[in-house]
Scaffold this motif. Structure first.
Motif: not given
Length: 313
Positions: A138-147, A149-160, A229-234
């Motif tokens: 069983v596995c899990t991971y920290d999405r970009a910008g959480t835990g 993991s490295d920061p998320a790319p500074n652009k709009r990201r969606d489910a894809d 939004n500043p709080g939306n680090t993902q």
């Protein structure tokens, strides 16, 4: 019967952390019309920043980007945790961006867990991990910008983008199918979309305590879910890239789907029946699992579902 049109769902609770430093965030968040799923997604990410401020540590957004390179792995800051068979960060993009991955147990199928915020922290020690890791990996991971993991790319990201990251971290860790995807709350949207867009390795899906997506959410009504939004680090565009999108065009998969509605939970059994239309092999159970839907009968139902897939039932 599953419903294709749903009124705006009732959201009753969110996964908030206990910390004196967060009291101001909670009071401010209570003034917004955020879903409990959105609160779990956004406020769990804000927690990391707030706790770092209180403790003097670094927030996820303060971490540097690793150098470019091929897919590789490095140990996480915590090292190899007891009971974990994988506890590393893996490169998932050409620019060297890394995501942290944790796995417990061995065997097949591999169960991938998704929730609303910092996955590894949310799932570690849960009843679902405890029960599953004694049977399979069983596995899990920290999405970009959480835990870690490295920061998320500074652009709009969606489910894809989110699904692409999940697939990339599994590939980098050389984890192949078969996969069983388990999504709690916001994670339910992620795992159904993963199974829809990358079906080749997926043999089953669990949607746990996930209200139906809302076509009524707007950037004005849900400012915390806007990608910049500043709080939306993902940097996930939750309003348009998830809620509106899946309310209008639900995912479609051709593997068994177990829909678990805990009582109490984020939505009613009637509202959550929205997800039954996602698979012709979907079924719903309503269970009393206490205040934590990853424990007790809910954990047992997930483990039994994985066992049934392994036995070809």
């Amino acid at each position: 019967m599953p419903r294709t049109a749903v009124s705006k769902p009732t959201r009753t609770r969110g996964a908030w952390r206990s910390s004196v430093c967060l009291e101001g965030l909670r009071r401010e968040g209570s003034k917004q019309r955020w879903s409990s799923r959105g609160l779990a997604l956004v406020l769990t990410m804000v927690v990391a920043v707030a706790v770092a401020s209180c403790t003097g540590g670094d927030s996820p957004s303060a971490k540097g980007t690793p150098p470019s390179g091929s897919l590789s792995s490095t140990p996480t800051s915590s090292g190899q945790s007891k009971g974990r068979t994988i506890d590393q960060k893996f490169v998932v993009a050409a620019d060297g961006r890394q995501l942290a991955l944790a796995c417990w147990g061995e065997g097949s199928p591999t169960v991938l867990l998704e929730t609303g915020g910092t996955n590894i922290e949310e799932w570690a020690g849960s009843g679902i991990v405890t029960q599953l890791s004694g049977r399979t990996r069983v596995c899990t991971y920290d999405r970009a910008g959480t835990g870690t993991s490295d920061p998320a790319p500074n652009k709009r990201r969606d489910a894809d983008d989110a699904v692409s990251d999940a697939h990339a971290v599994l590939q980098a860790a050389h984890i192949t199918g078969p996969l069983v995807l388990v999504g709690r709350s916001f994670g339910g949207m992620l795992v159904t979309h993963y199974a829809d867009t990358l079906p080749q390795d997926v043999v089953g899906v669990v949607v746990l305590d996930t209200p139906p997506p809302s076509a009524e959410f707007t950037e004005e009504s849900e400012p915390g879910l806007v990608w910049d939004n500043p709080g939306n680090t993902q940097h996930l565009d939750v309003v348009h890239g998830f809620e509106n999108r899946f309310a209008k065009t639900p995912p479609h998969i051709d593997v068994p789907l177990l829909l678990i509605t805990p009582v109490p939970g984020e939505g009613s059994a009637e509202d959550e029946s929205f997800w039954l239309q996602v698979s012709p092999q979907a079924r719903q159970v309503t269970l009393s699992c206490g205040q934590e839907p990853t424990e007790g009968p809910c954990a047992g139902a997930v483990a039994d579902f994985v066992d049934s897939l392994d036995k070809g039932k």
